[in-house]
Design a protein around this motif. Structure first.
Motif, PDB file in Angstrom:
ATOM      1  N   ASP A 142     -19.093 -27.554  16.850  1.00 54.08           N
ATOM      2  CA  ASP A 142     -19.034 -28.930  17.342  1.00 54.08           C
ATOM      3  C   ASP A 142     -19.808 -29.871  16.427  1.00 54.08           C
ATOM      4  O   ASP A 142     -19.365 -30.994  16.152  1.00 54.08           O
ATOM      5  N   TYR A 143     -20.975 -29.419  15.956  1.00 49.92           N
ATOM      6  CA  TYR A 143     -21.772 -30.270  15.066  1.00 49.92           C
ATOM      7  C   TYR A 143     -20.999 -30.555  13.768  1.00 49.92           C
ATOM      8  O   TYR A 143     -21.008 -31.682  13.265  1.00 49.92           O
ATOM      9  N   LEU A 144     -20.331 -29.528  13.249  1.00 42.34           N
ATOM     10  CA  LEU A 144     -19.542 -29.715  12.030  1.00 42.34           C
ATOM     11  C   LEU A 144     -18.463 -30.771  12.252  1.00 42.34           C
ATOM     12  O   LEU A 144     -18.234 -31.635  11.404  1.00 42.34           O
ATOM     13  N   GLU A 145     -17.818 -30.713  13.412  1.00 40.54           N
ATOM     14  CA  GLU A 145     -16.761 -31.666  13.728  1.00 40.54           C
ATOM     15  C   GLU A 145     -17.311 -33.092  13.849  1.00 40.54           C
ATOM     16  O   GLU A 145     -16.635 -34.062  13.469  1.00 40.54           O
ATOM     17  N   LEU A 146     -18.538 -33.232  14.349  1.00 39.15           N
ATOM     18  CA  LEU A 146     -19.116 -34.551  14.567  1.00 39.15           C
ATOM     19  C   LEU A 146     -19.686 -35.168  13.297  1.00 39.15           C
ATOM     20  O   LEU A 146     -19.954 -36.376  13.265  1.00 39.15           O
ATOM     21  N   LEU A 147     -19.874 -34.384  12.252  1.00 33.84           N
ATOM     22  CA  LEU A 147     -20.403 -34.915  11.001  1.00 33.84           C
ATOM     23  C   LEU A 147     -19.300 -35.585  10.178  1.00 33.84           C
ATOM     24  O   LEU A 147     -18.161 -35.130  10.168  1.00 33.84           O
ATOM     25  N   GLU A 148     -19.670 -36.642   9.481  1.00 34.13           N
ATOM     26  CA  GLU A 148     -18.749 -37.219   8.516  1.00 34.13           C
ATOM     27  C   GLU A 148     -18.745 -36.353   7.258  1.00 34.13           C
ATOM     28  O   GLU A 148     -19.661 -35.543   7.059  1.00 34.13           O
ATOM     29  N   PRO A 149     -17.735 -36.441   6.405  1.00 37.31           N
ATOM     30  CA  PRO A 149     -17.723 -35.640   5.175  1.00 37.31           C
ATOM     31  C   PRO A 149     -19.005 -35.864   4.371  1.00 37.31           C
ATOM     32  O   PRO A 149     -19.438 -36.997   4.166  1.00 37.31           O
ATOM     33  N   GLY A 150     -19.631 -34.761   3.954  1.00 36.15           N
ATOM     34  CA  GLY A 150     -20.891 -34.852   3.225  1.00 36.15           C
ATOM     35  C   GLY A 150     -22.099 -34.975   4.130  1.00 36.15           C
ATOM     36  O   GLY A 150     -23.241 -35.006   3.649  1.00 36.15           O
ATOM     37  N   GLY A 151     -21.876 -35.055   5.452  1.00 36.28           N
ATOM     38  CA  GLY A 151     -22.985 -35.163   6.398  1.00 36.28           C
ATOM     39  C   GLY A 151     -23.797 -33.875   6.461  1.00 36.28           C
ATOM     40  O   GLY A 151     -23.319 -32.797   6.096  1.00 36.28           O
ATOM     41  N   LYS A 152     -25.025 -33.999   6.934  1.00 36.82           N
ATOM     42  CA  LYS A 152     -25.954 -32.858   6.958  1.00 36.82           C
ATOM     43  C   LYS A 152     -26.355 -32.504   8.393  1.00 36.82           C
ATOM     44  O   LYS A 152     -26.460 -33.373   9.267  1.00 36.82           O
ATOM     45  N   LEU A 153     -26.597 -31.218   8.586  1.00 36.31           N
ATOM     46  CA  LEU A 153     -27.211 -30.684   9.803  1.00 36.31           C
ATOM     47  C   LEU A 153     -28.581 -30.152   9.429  1.00 36.31           C
ATOM     48  O   LEU A 153     -28.720 -29.408   8.454  1.00 36.31           O
ATOM     49  N   VAL A 154     -29.621 -30.535  10.191  1.00 33.95           N
ATOM     50  CA  VAL A 154     -30.972 -30.030   9.953  1.00 33.95           C
ATOM     51  C   VAL A 154     -31.521 -29.470  11.263  1.00 33.95           C
ATOM     52  O   VAL A 154     -31.632 -30.196  12.257  1.00 33.95           O
ATOM     53  N   LEU A 155     -31.828 -28.181  11.266  1.00 39.21           N
ATOM     54  CA  LEU A 155     -32.428 -27.510  12.412  1.00 39.21           C
ATOM     55  C   LEU A 155     -33.859 -27.145  12.030  1.00 39.21           C
ATOM     56  O   LEU A 155     -34.081 -26.324  11.142  1.00 39.21           O
ATOM     57  N   GLN A 156     -34.818 -27.765  12.697  1.00 42.54           N
ATOM     58  CA  GLN A 156     -36.229 -27.579  12.311  1.00 42.54           C
ATOM     59  C   GLN A 156     -36.928 -26.664  13.311  1.00 42.54           C
ATOM     60  O   GLN A 156     -36.667 -26.708  14.507  1.00 42.54           O
ATOM     61  N   PHE A 157     -37.795 -25.807  12.789  1.00 45.24           N
ATOM     62  CA  PHE A 157     -38.582 -24.946  13.666  1.00 45.24           C
ATOM     63  C   PHE A 157     -39.974 -24.758  13.106  1.00 45.24           C
ATOM     64  O   PHE A 157     -40.271 -25.113  11.970  1.00 45.24           O
ATOM     65  N   ARG A 158     -40.855 -24.205  13.959  1.00 51.01           N
ATOM     66  CA  ARG A 158     -42.235 -23.902  13.580  1.00 51.01           C
ATOM     67  C   ARG A 158     -42.444 -22.399  13.629  1.00 51.01           C
ATOM     68  O   ARG A 158     -41.953 -21.723  14.529  1.00 51.01           O
ATOM     69  N   GLU A 159     -43.213 -21.886  12.685  1.00 52.28           N
ATOM     70  CA  GLU A 159     -43.493 -20.449  12.673  1.00 52.28           C
ATOM     71  C   GLU A 159     -44.890 -20.217  12.101  1.00 52.28           C
ATOM     72  O   GLU A 159     -45.279 -20.863  11.125  1.00 52.28           O
ATOM     73  N   ARG A 160     -45.648 -19.305  12.719  1.00 55.93           N
ATOM     74  CA  ARG A 160     -46.959 -18.950  12.174  1.00 55.93           C
ATOM     75  C   ARG A 160     -46.743 -17.928  11.066  1.00 55.93           C
ATOM     76  O   ARG A 160     -46.196 -16.852  11.299  1.00 55.93           O
ATOM     77  N   VAL A 161     -47.181 -18.270   9.862  1.00 57.40           N
ATOM     78  CA  VAL A 161     -46.901 -17.430   8.699  1.00 57.40           C
ATOM     79  C   VAL A 161     -48.117 -16.617   8.265  1.00 57.40           C
ATOM     80  O   VAL A 161     -47.980 -15.630   7.537  1.00 57.40           O
ATOM     81  N   THR A 162     -49.332 -17.019   8.678  1.00 57.90           N
ATOM     82  CA  THR A 162     -50.552 -16.268   8.388  1.00 57.90           C
ATOM     83  C   THR A 162     -51.438 -16.321   9.627  1.00 57.90           C
ATOM     84  O   THR A 162     -51.258 -17.192  10.490  1.00 57.90           O
TER      85      THR A 162
END
Length: 302
Positions: A142-162
């Protein structure tokens, strides 16, 4: 839960060493940098699982785009609209912000028919809260369909790495008036940890000034369907503690861990590829003052 935003504010200070608004600002700026998109007036951004619309507010102030914020919780939508009313009264608002109810798993029901977006964002690890991998993949389509050509999807998350720097974390907890403690739940027959199993070790986060706080508790994980791979799954609940010590169950949830580096490689990246996204990659930046927690952004292009 009506208590969710309150617990999120305590959690941000205790775990990440940042007031909630400052954490949201850093995350929103990080998502915009990761997208690398240039905006002009009339461009549109769609921010999903938007909470009280802090990410959306930052993005509209940084760009000339119009931002649609969609959130499944009526409580959080009401809180977001109240904050927006206060901002509008200040007369110093740049960009349009439309706040409304919307389910990130069925988002096409909650946006204007024919709308196309230059950027779609989901911040704060929220994407993993959909129920199944099939739900995730349908949402991505659905997100792909809602984007215009060349549009971007960004999914942000947090993770403890140390491991956290305990001395530095103690200092920021003192500064922000929060406390982290490990306690043993007494269960339904006791006075603490009513919603956890008796004897379960739980982490309690408390605001030392107001006396309220919350804890997480374990929930039995549902069986894993045979066709859903080997991605980590976890079920947990959250309970709010009132200043007088009374406890309220905030409910429980089941997550599929697509929002970690391992989850990205094993699950999310292949999904994005199957759906038809291109140029899929991961961005990273430190978040907490001690560098233990990092922000990650999964970036994909139509």
């Amino acid at each position: 839960s009506q208590r969710y935003q309150r617990t999120a504010e305590i959690e941000s200070k205790a775990f990440h060493g940042l007031p909630y608004e400052e954490r949201a600002e850093q995350e929103a700026d990080f998502m915009l940098r990761s997208a690398g998109t240039e905006f002009k007036p009339g461009d549109k951004i769609l921010d999903l699982a938007s909470g009280i619309a802090e990410h959306a507010h930052v993005m509209r102030t940084r760009t000339d785009a119009d931002v649609d914020a969609r959130e499944i919780s009526a409580t959080l939508v009401a809180q977001a609209k109240f904050k927006e009313t206060i901002r509008q009264q200040s007369g110093k608002i740049r960009g349009k912000l439309d706040i409304a109810l919307g389910d990130m798993g069925r988002i096409r029901e909650s946006v204007e028919q024919g709308a196309k977006y230059k950027l779609i964002t989901i911040g704060g690890s929220s994407f993993m809260y959909l129920s199944t991998e099939a739900d995730h993949e349908k949402a991505l389509a659905d997100y792909l369909e809602l984007l215009e050509p060349g549009g971007k999807l960004v999914l942000q998350f947090r993770e403890r790495v140390t491991p956290s720097d305990e001395a530095e974390r103690a200092e920021w907890c003192r500064k922000f008036g929060v406390q982290i403690a490990n306690k043993r739940a007494e269960g339904a027959s006791g006075h603490f940890g009513l919603f956890a199993e008796s004897g379960e070790n739980v982490t309690v986060l408390t605001d030392t000034e107001t006396g309220d706080g919350f804890y997480f508790y374990n929930v039995d994980t549902p069986p894993i369907p045979q066709d859903e791979g080997n991605i980590h799954r976890h079920s947990f609940g959250r309970a709010y503690i009132q200043p007088d010590g009374a406890e309220e169950d905030m409910g429980s949830t089941h997550i599929i861990d697509l929002m970690s580096r391992e989850g990205f490689e094993k699950g999310l990246k292949p999904m994005l590829d199957r759906v038809g996204f291109k140029n899929i990659h991961l961005e990273e930046q430190p978040l907490s003052p001690d560098g233990a927690w990092h922000m990650f952004a999964v970036v994909a292009e139509k």
